[in-house]
Design a protein around this motif. Structure first.
Motif, PDB file in Angstrom:
ATOM      1  N   GLU A   1      -4.022   3.352  36.753  1.00 44.71           N
ATOM      2  CA  GLU A   1      -2.873   3.470  35.867  1.00 44.71           C
ATOM      3  C   GLU A   1      -1.609   3.666  36.702  1.00 44.71           C
ATOM      4  OE1 GLU A   1      -2.874   5.626  31.815  1.00 44.71           O
ATOM      5  OE2 GLU A   1      -1.931   7.047  33.203  1.00 44.71           O
ATOM      6  N   LYS A   2      -0.580   2.893  36.374  1.00 44.72           N
ATOM      7  CA  LYS A   2       0.685   2.940  37.114  1.00 44.72           C
ATOM      8  C   LYS A   2       1.775   3.533  36.235  1.00 44.72           C
ATOM      9  CE  LYS A   2       3.992  -0.101  39.496  1.00 44.72           C
ATOM     10  NZ  LYS A   2       4.287  -1.510  39.851  1.00 44.72           N
ATOM     11  N   PRO A   3       2.147   4.799  36.462  1.00 42.51           N
ATOM     12  CA  PRO A   3       3.200   5.423  35.650  1.00 42.51           C
ATOM     13  C   PRO A   3       4.576   4.889  36.038  1.00 42.51           C
ATOM     14  CG  PRO A   3       2.493   6.929  37.359  1.00 42.51           C
ATOM     15  CD  PRO A   3       1.605   5.720  37.469  1.00 42.51           C
ATOM     16  N   VAL A   4       5.345   4.476  35.063  1.00 43.01           N
ATOM     17  CA  VAL A   4       6.677   3.909  35.319  1.00 43.01           C
ATOM     18  C   VAL A   4       7.698   4.644  34.461  1.00 43.01           C
ATOM     19  CG1 VAL A   4       8.109   1.845  35.231  1.00 43.01           C
ATOM     20  CG2 VAL A   4       5.680   1.643  35.822  1.00 43.01           C
ATOM     21  N   ALA A   5       8.737   5.166  35.091  1.00 43.77           N
ATOM     22  CA  ALA A   5       9.792   5.888  34.374  1.00 43.77           C
ATOM     23  C   ALA A   5      11.100   5.119  34.472  1.00 43.77           C
ATOM     24  CB  ALA A   5       9.956   7.290  34.942  1.00 43.77           C
ATOM     25  N   GLU A   6      11.829   5.075  33.361  1.00 43.03           N
ATOM     26  CA  GLU A   6      13.120   4.394  33.335  1.00 43.03           C
ATOM     27  C   GLU A   6      14.227   5.386  33.671  1.00 43.03           C
ATOM     28  OE1 GLU A   6      16.025   2.086  30.103  1.00 43.03           O
ATOM     29  OE2 GLU A   6      13.953   2.592  29.588  1.00 43.03           O
TER      30      GLU A   6
ATOM     31  N   ALA B   1      24.428   5.660  42.152  1.00 45.07           N
ATOM     32  CA  ALA B   1      23.482   6.725  41.822  1.00 45.07           C
ATOM     33  C   ALA B   1      22.254   6.158  41.114  1.00 45.07           C
ATOM     34  CB  ALA B   1      24.162   7.776  40.953  1.00 45.07           C
ATOM     35  N   ARG B   2      22.474   5.207  40.211  1.00 46.84           N
ATOM     36  CA  ARG B   2      21.361   4.592  39.480  1.00 46.84           C
ATOM     37  C   ARG B   2      20.428   3.835  40.448  1.00 46.84           C
ATOM     38  NH1 ARG B   2      20.373   3.643  34.217  1.00 46.84           N
ATOM     39  NH2 ARG B   2      22.484   4.318  33.636  1.00 46.84           N
ATOM     40  N   GLU B   3      21.027   3.083  41.375  1.00 44.45           N
ATOM     41  CA  GLU B   3      20.216   2.334  42.341  1.00 44.45           C
ATOM     42  C   GLU B   3      19.350   3.283  43.174  1.00 44.45           C
ATOM     43  OE1 GLU B   3      22.817  -0.035  44.676  1.00 44.45           O
ATOM     44  OE2 GLU B   3      23.369  -1.388  43.027  1.00 44.45           O
ATOM     45  N   ARG B   4      19.956   4.393  43.565  1.00 42.78           N
ATOM     46  CA  ARG B   4      19.198   5.355  44.369  1.00 42.78           C
ATOM     47  C   ARG B   4      18.069   5.965  43.556  1.00 42.78           C
ATOM     48  NH1 ARG B   4      21.644  10.199  48.163  1.00 42.78           N
ATOM     49  NH2 ARG B   4      19.645  11.075  48.809  1.00 42.78           N
ATOM     50  N   LEU B   5      18.344   6.300  42.300  1.00 36.71           N
ATOM     51  CA  LEU B   5      17.306   6.874  41.446  1.00 36.71           C
ATOM     52  C   LEU B   5      16.178   5.876  41.185  1.00 36.71           C
ATOM     53  CD1 LEU B   5      19.452   8.865  38.853  1.00 36.71           C
ATOM     54  CD2 LEU B   5      17.920   9.822  40.584  1.00 36.71           C
ATOM     55  N   VAL B   6      16.546   4.609  40.991  1.00 34.95           N
ATOM     56  CA  VAL B   6      15.521   3.575  40.783  1.00 34.95           C
ATOM     57  C   VAL B   6      14.587   3.530  41.997  1.00 34.95           C
ATOM     58  CG1 VAL B   6      15.132   1.081  40.665  1.00 34.95           C
ATOM     59  CG2 VAL B   6      16.838   2.146  39.183  1.00 34.95           C
TER      60      VAL B   6
ATOM     61  N   THR C   1       9.408   5.061  44.467  1.00 34.00           N
ATOM     62  CA  THR C   1       8.634   5.762  45.491  1.00 34.00           C
ATOM     63  C   THR C   1       7.656   6.736  44.859  1.00 34.00           C
ATOM     64  OG1 THR C   1      10.427   5.579  47.118  1.00 34.00           O
ATOM     65  CG2 THR C   1       8.789   7.291  47.494  1.00 34.00           C
ATOM     66  N   ALA C   2       8.113   7.472  43.837  1.00 37.18           N
ATOM     67  CA  ALA C   2       7.236   8.419  43.143  1.00 37.18           C
ATOM     68  C   ALA C   2       6.089   7.687  42.450  1.00 37.18           C
ATOM     69  CB  ALA C   2       8.040   9.225  42.123  1.00 37.18           C
ATOM     70  N   THR C   3       6.400   6.538  41.845  1.00 32.72           N
ATOM     71  CA  THR C   3       5.354   5.739  41.202  1.00 32.72           C
ATOM     72  C   THR C   3       4.324   5.291  42.223  1.00 32.72           C
ATOM     73  OG1 THR C   3       6.772   4.935  39.405  1.00 32.72           O
ATOM     74  CG2 THR C   3       4.890   3.558  39.995  1.00 32.72           C
ATOM     75  N   ARG C   4       4.815   4.818  43.357  1.00 30.51           N
ATOM     76  CA  ARG C   4       3.919   4.368  44.430  1.00 30.51           C
ATOM     77  C   ARG C   4       2.989   5.498  44.867  1.00 30.51           C
ATOM     78  NH1 ARG C   4       1.571   0.253  47.557  1.00 30.51           N
ATOM     79  NH2 ARG C   4       1.138   1.098  49.620  1.00 30.51           N
ATOM     80  N   GLN C   5       3.543   6.683  45.044  1.00 32.63           N
ATOM     81  CA  GLN C   5       2.723   7.817  45.477  1.00 32.63           C
ATOM     82  C   GLN C   5       1.678   8.191  44.436  1.00 32.63           C
ATOM     83  OE1 GLN C   5       2.671   9.162  48.512  1.00 32.63           O
ATOM     84  NE2 GLN C   5       4.189   7.614  49.065  1.00 32.63           N
TER      85      GLN C   5
ATOM     86  N   LEU D   1       6.593  11.803  35.462  1.00 31.79           N
ATOM     87  CA  LEU D   1       6.417  11.083  36.724  1.00 31.79           C
ATOM     88  C   LEU D   1       6.286  12.055  37.890  1.00 31.79           C
ATOM     89  CD1 LEU D   1       6.389   8.364  38.241  1.00 31.79           C
ATOM     90  CD2 LEU D   1       8.880   8.543  38.414  1.00 31.79           C
ATOM     91  N   TYR D   2       7.068  13.136  37.838  1.00 30.41           N
ATOM     92  CA  TYR D   2       7.057  14.111  38.938  1.00 30.41           C
ATOM     93  C   TYR D   2       6.180  15.323  38.634  1.00 30.41           C
ATOM     94  CZ  TYR D   2      10.895  11.585  41.158  1.00 30.41           C
ATOM     95  OH  TYR D   2      11.660  10.633  41.780  1.00 30.41           O
ATOM     96  N   LYS D   3       5.446  15.297  37.544  1.00 34.08           N
ATOM     97  CA  LYS D   3       4.631  16.434  37.126  1.00 34.08           C
ATOM     98  C   LYS D   3       3.579  16.766  38.180  1.00 34.08           C
ATOM     99  CE  LYS D   3       1.796  18.049  33.247  1.00 34.08           C
ATOM    100  NZ  LYS D   3       1.189  17.659  31.962  1.00 34.08           N
ATOM    101  N   ASP D   4       3.491  18.048  38.523  1.00 28.21           N
ATOM    102  CA  ASP D   4       2.497  18.529  39.487  1.00 28.21           C
ATOM    103  C   ASP D   4       2.507  17.730  40.766  1.00 28.21           C
ATOM    104  OD1 ASP D   4       1.659  20.426  37.639  1.00 28.21           O
ATOM    105  OD2 ASP D   4       0.188  19.063  36.756  1.00 28.21           O
ATOM    106  N   ASP D   5       3.698  17.271  41.176  1.00 26.05           N
ATOM    107  CA  ASP D   5       3.778  16.381  42.319  1.00 26.05           C
ATOM    108  C   ASP D   5       3.297  17.057  43.604  1.00 26.05           C
ATOM    109  OD1 ASP D   5       4.597  13.784  43.279  1.00 26.05           O
ATOM    110  OD2 ASP D   5       6.183  14.803  44.362  1.00 26.05           O
TER     111      ASP D   5
END
Length: 452
Positions: free
Chosen positions: A134-139, A277-282, A287-291, A441-445
């Motif tokens: 499963e690949k979590p994706v956040a907008e 800022a948006r580009e950096r957050l994307v 990166t978080a999704t990849r991890q 996405l960042y839960k319990d990271d």
């Protein structure tokens, strides 16, 4: 050559090997003949030195080289014939009695030694086409962008002096002068003037920011302790006192987030700042999704590949982690009781993690080897360049460090290799996207990073 297996226990093997003295003598003789044309000895023409004379002069050293080469060649042949992949370097046990060593070097006795090894088990790889990930994706939302810009503004806001008699509060900036002592003695680097301390920033050693309530021209003695892992070994772990005088108390000022603010950051307008800022957050979300995907895949690999890991590799991995854990706890002044556990329970947990890491490392290596996955020198070179770019002003220093340090280069190569193997598996696996919130996405990271 005679080979006798004396131990086969789990992944441990031990062999007793005997090589006839006649074989050693023949090999040493060949080396002496080869040496004949290379040495220069007074009284003899080049290439005309008798082998018997060479044996008198160089016989023992040539035999020592012959024995060393014979052991290496014999071991290589043994491991190759039996299909062994070694987990660690072989442990060779040779005769140690002086009389035995003398007879061996003089070619009067057979070479008899033992070699103990630990092997990597054969690994049956799973069918990666059956894997579901499963690949979590956040907008990135407008609120995320606004929050990011606010953090930028907070780090760039100015400070203004507070009124006479005002006392410092959390978030205020206090300019101080200090003199530090250890056991009543001043120490190098322990004094400073015009030093700005933002209360709550945690940028100084623990305890140094005990400045809440201080007023301008007020002096306090701050009692602190340098961390045990402090960069200066002479100060590490030492208790110290700093006689500290506040010279200025300043409060953070509100900062208007507008086009003018954006221009101070080198951007044309607030809209351009939001775009950046948006580009950096994307990129951060990606990166978080990849991890998250990578950790899920490693969990799946762990479940699908259960086998005995080489104990020596597990011990080595455990010791590295355990020493790091103990150092961090000592530095923070914590005990296992503070973490609601015991030392024995913590050791057991970290040994499980060490076992997992070793098994996953072997599985990833096996996948890469069987599918001819490799890391090119160009890929490693790009990684070095990226590392150098991350340290402006020290690029050459970083480049020279990696160019002259093979182990450091290997540490860069390893994660690249791991990522390439992960990508190979993901191409075969069934990957399903799932929309999640930023918090999810960042839960319990951090906990998941530790487990991975």
């Amino acid at each position: 050559m005679q080979v006798t297996e004396t131990l086969s226990e789990g992944l441990k093997r031990e062999f007793k090997i005997s090589v006839p003295a006649s074989d050693l003598d023949a090999k040493a003789g060949a080396k002496l003949v080869d040496l004949k044309d290379k040495v220069r000895i007074n009284g003899f023409r080049p290439g005309k030195v008798p082998v018997t004379h060479l044996k008198k002069v160089y016989g023992r050293s040539v035999m020592a080289e012959t024995i060393d080469q014979t052991i290496r060649d014999t071991n290589t042949q043994l491991f190759s014939e039996r299909g062994f992949r070694l987990a660690t370097e072989p442990k060779i046990t040779m005769p140690t009695e002086q009389a035995e060593v003398e007879e061996l070097l003089n070619g009067k006795t057979d070479l008899t030694y033992t070699v103990a090894i630990e092997v990597v088990p054969s690994i049956a790889l799973a069918d990666f086409k059956t894997f579901e990930v499963e690949k979590p994706v956040a907008e990135v939302t407008d609120a995320d962008v606004d929050e990011a810009i606010k953090r930028i503004a907070d780090s760039n806001r100015g400070y203004a002096a507070k009124g006479e008699g005002a006392k410092a509060e959390s978030g205020d900036r206090v300019t101080v002068a200090f003199k530090g002592t250890i056991n009543g003695e001043a120490f190098e680097g322990g004094a400073g003037e015009g030093i700005q301390v933002v209360i709550g920033s945690n940028t100084f050693i623990p305890g140094f920011e005990q400045l809440i309530g201080i007023a301008a021209n007020e002096t306090r003695t701050l009692k602190v302790a340098f961390p045990k892992n402090y960069m200066n070994d002479k100060l590490a772990g030492q208790p110290a006192e700093f006689e500290t005088t506040a010279t200025l108390i300043e409060a953070p000022q509100d900062l208007a987030i507008d086009d003018e603010f954006a221009k101070t950051l080198g951007l044309e307008s607030l809209d351009k700042l939001k775009e950046a800022a948006r580009e950096r957050l994307v990129a951060e979300f990606a990166t978080a999704t990849r991890q998250r995907v990578k950790r899920a895949l490693l969990d799946r690999l762990d479940e699908a590949h259960r086998f005995e890991a080489p104990p020596s590799l597990v011990d080595e991995e455990f010791n590295l982690m355990w020493n790091s854990v103990k150092a961090e706890m000592e530095s923070a002044g914590k005990t296992f009781a503070d973490e609601d556990t015991t030392e024995d329970a913590a050791k057991e947990e970290y040994r499980k993690i060490a076992d997992r890491r070793v098994r996953l490392g072997l599985v990833l290596s096996e996948i890469g080897e069987k599918n001819k996955i490799s890391v090119t020198d160009d890929e490693v070179g790009r990684a070095v360049i990226e590392r150098a770019r991350s340290m402006p002003g020290r690029e050459k220093e970083v480049w020279d460090y990696y160019r002259s340090n093979a182990q450091a280069l290997a540490q860069l190569r390893a994660p690249i290799y791991e990522d390439k193997v992960v990508d190979f598996i993901l191409e075969l696996a069934k990957v399903t996207e799932k929309k999640v919130s930023r918090d999810d996405l960042y839960k319990d990271d951090e906990a998941e990073k530790t487990a991975a």
